[in-house]
Motif scaffolding. Structure first.
Motif, mmCIF file in Angstrom:
data_model
loop_
_atom_site.group_PDB
_atom_site.id
_atom_site.type_symbol
_atom_site.label_atom_id
_atom_site.label_comp_id
_atom_site.label_asym_id
_atom_site.label_seq_id
_atom_site.Cartn_x
_atom_site.Cartn_y
_atom_site.Cartn_z
ATOM 1 N N GLY A 46 41.788 40.318 30.147
ATOM 2 C CA GLY A 46 40.578 41.136 29.411
ATOM 3 C C GLY A 46 39.022 40.747 29.903
ATOM 4 O O GLY A 46 38.796 39.632 30.195
ATOM 5 N N HIS A 47 38.477 42.118 30.357
ATOM 6 C CA HIS A 47 37.200 41.787 30.772
ATOM 7 C C HIS A 47 36.084 41.168 30.201
ATOM 8 O O HIS A 47 35.370 40.421 30.537
ATOM 9 C CB HIS A 47 36.850 43.075 31.549
ATOM 10 N N ASP A 48 36.084 41.692 28.854
ATOM 11 C CA ASP A 48 34.978 41.283 27.998
ATOM 12 C C ASP A 48 35.296 39.811 27.477
ATOM 13 O O ASP A 48 34.648 38.959 27.364
ATOM 14 C CB ASP A 48 34.835 42.131 26.937
ATOM 15 N N LEU A 65 42.921 41.965 34.021
ATOM 16 C CA LEU A 65 41.769 41.822 34.749
ATOM 17 C C LEU A 65 41.228 42.411 36.083
ATOM 18 O O LEU A 65 41.047 41.818 37.079
ATOM 19 C CB LEU A 65 41.456 40.283 34.799
ATOM 20 N N ASP A 66 41.736 43.774 36.022
ATOM 21 C CA ASP A 66 41.609 44.401 37.311
ATOM 22 C C ASP A 66 40.081 44.431 38.016
ATOM 23 O O ASP A 66 39.122 44.379 37.199
ATOM 24 C CB ASP A 66 42.215 45.786 37.133
ATOM 25 N N GLY A 67 40.121 44.614 39.177
ATOM 26 C CA GLY A 67 38.467 44.739 39.692
ATOM 27 C C GLY A 67 38.639 44.031 41.149
ATOM 28 O O GLY A 67 39.255 44.164 41.817
ATOM 29 N N VAL A 70 30.006 41.318 38.469
ATOM 30 C CA VAL A 70 29.733 42.857 38.508
ATOM 31 C C VAL A 70 31.116 43.353 38.929
ATOM 32 O O VAL A 70 31.135 44.783 38.330
ATOM 33 C CB VAL A 70 28.681 42.833 39.612
ATOM 34 N N GLU A 71 31.793 43.129 39.569
ATOM 35 C CA GLU A 71 33.064 43.782 39.748
ATOM 36 C C GLU A 71 33.941 44.084 38.546
ATOM 37 O O GLU A 71 34.378 44.976 38.304
ATOM 38 C CB GLU A 71 33.840 43.018 40.812
ATOM 39 N N TRP A 72 33.840 42.944 37.849
ATOM 40 C CA TRP A 72 34.841 43.223 36.552
ATOM 41 C C TRP A 72 33.965 44.037 35.588
ATOM 42 O O TRP A 72 34.885 44.912 35.222
ATOM 43 C CB TRP A 72 34.612 41.760 35.781
#
Ligand code: RIB
Ligand code: CA
Length: 311
Positions: free
Chosen positions: A12-14, A87-89, A218-220
């Motif tokens: 998870g990004h957040d 957690l893609d990016g 930034v990418e996330w």
């Protein structure tokens, strides 16, 4: 004195950004990270937690794997929001260097609570499966929990079902048990996390930091923005999970009111809904602090400072 903290999460990004805040902000001391299935399988969430700690250069905080499914339901993952890895990016061509703890999340939670000299705050940014299990199996340890601060629920509508927020929806039985447990409980729901929007201004602040870690952030957030735009039409995505950490770091950042909260676990159309009695219609005693307002500037400054401090 820094507030001792365990972060139970499903990165998870957040969640990743919440981890960085908990690692680097001097107001809290991160004692352990436990993972739970939610945004992705617990296998992937555990790799992602290890990834974040590796990127931050943290080697002395255990990362322990928790529940691989909700208490009674089948797991529903959020790969539409967080991608195949959770957690893609940014792409990584090596495994995270931080190892997984040989102990399970339950054992790590018990150990931390037993050994720490003062009560420990648990921040939970996923389904409450691990925490419900802990409270059920170790009731004698509840005085060692200072409070549970959860990103989940909503005073308004949902984001995975009309009336249910995702962390509540994934395991409503667990959320119901935790809310009813009597342990001090704070709910940071969508109504407040939707005030934590990653606008272009915010993104520019991270870009200006100029470190490799800031670039990954930034990418996330750019990936997260793309799914929020596609799925919900948001111009800027809400960075939910760091709001719960920020509440612990400085309660003034996240204004709360007292209210009674119950979690709907039975409803045919409302499973996972959080019924927050802001106007005391029911006469039930308050059992939660419910977040209602975010100091955006203070919030983003804390996170930018945290990522800057990590170098
Ligand atoms: O509804 C938002 C929550 O669901 C966040 O914790 C996000 O990471 C997902 O788990
Ligand atoms: Ca989460």
């Amino acid at each position: 004195m820094a507030i001792p903290l365990v972060l139970d999460c499903d990165p998870g990004h957040d969640d990743a950004m919440a981890l960085l805040l908990a690692i680097a902000d001097p107001a809290v001391e991160l004692l352990a990270v436990t993972t739970v299935a939610g945004n992705q399988t617990v296998d992937k969430c555990t790799v992602n937690a290890r990834r974040v700690l590796s990127l931050a250069g943290v080697t002395d905080v255990p990362v322990a794997r928790g529940a691989d499914r909700p208490l009674v339901r089948r797991l529903r993952i959020a790969d539409d929001v967080h991608g195949q890895t959770g957690l893609d990016g940014p792409l990584f061509d090596t495994e995270p260097t931080v190892p997984e703890s040989p102990s399970a999340a339950q054992d790590v939670l018990i150990d931390v609570l037993q050994k720490h000299s003062t009560p420990v705050t648990i921040v939970a940014t996923g389904a409450l499966t691990n925490i419900a299990r802990l409270l059920a199996s170790e009731p004698a340890l509840t005085p060692k929990i200072a409070e549970i601060v959860w990103m989940g629920g909503s005073t308004d509508r949902g984001n995975i079902a009309p009336l249910a927020e995702a962390n509540a929806y994934v395991d409503p039985e667990a959320a119901d048990q935790v809310v009813r447990s009597g342990v001090p409980f704070t709910m940071c729901g969508l109504n407040v996390t939707h005030q934590a929007l990653v606008t272009d201004d915010v993104l520019a602040r991270f870009e200006r930091i100029g470190t490799p870690l800031a670039r990954i952030c930034v990418e996330w957030m750019t990936f997260f923005a793309s799914t929020y735009r596609q799925l919900w039409g948001f111009e800027a995505p809400p960075l939910h999970d760091p709001v719960a950490v920020a509440r612990v770091i400085d309660p003034a950042i996240v204004r709360c009111v007292e209210a009674n909260v119950v979690v709907e676990a039975k409803g045919e159309w409302t499973s996972g809904a959080t019924a927050v009695d802001l106007f005391n219609y029911t006469g039930r005693a308050p059992n939660a602090q419910v977040a209602v307002e975010l100091d955006r500037e203070a919030f983003w400054t804390r996170i930018v400072d945290a990522v800057t401090a990590l170098g």
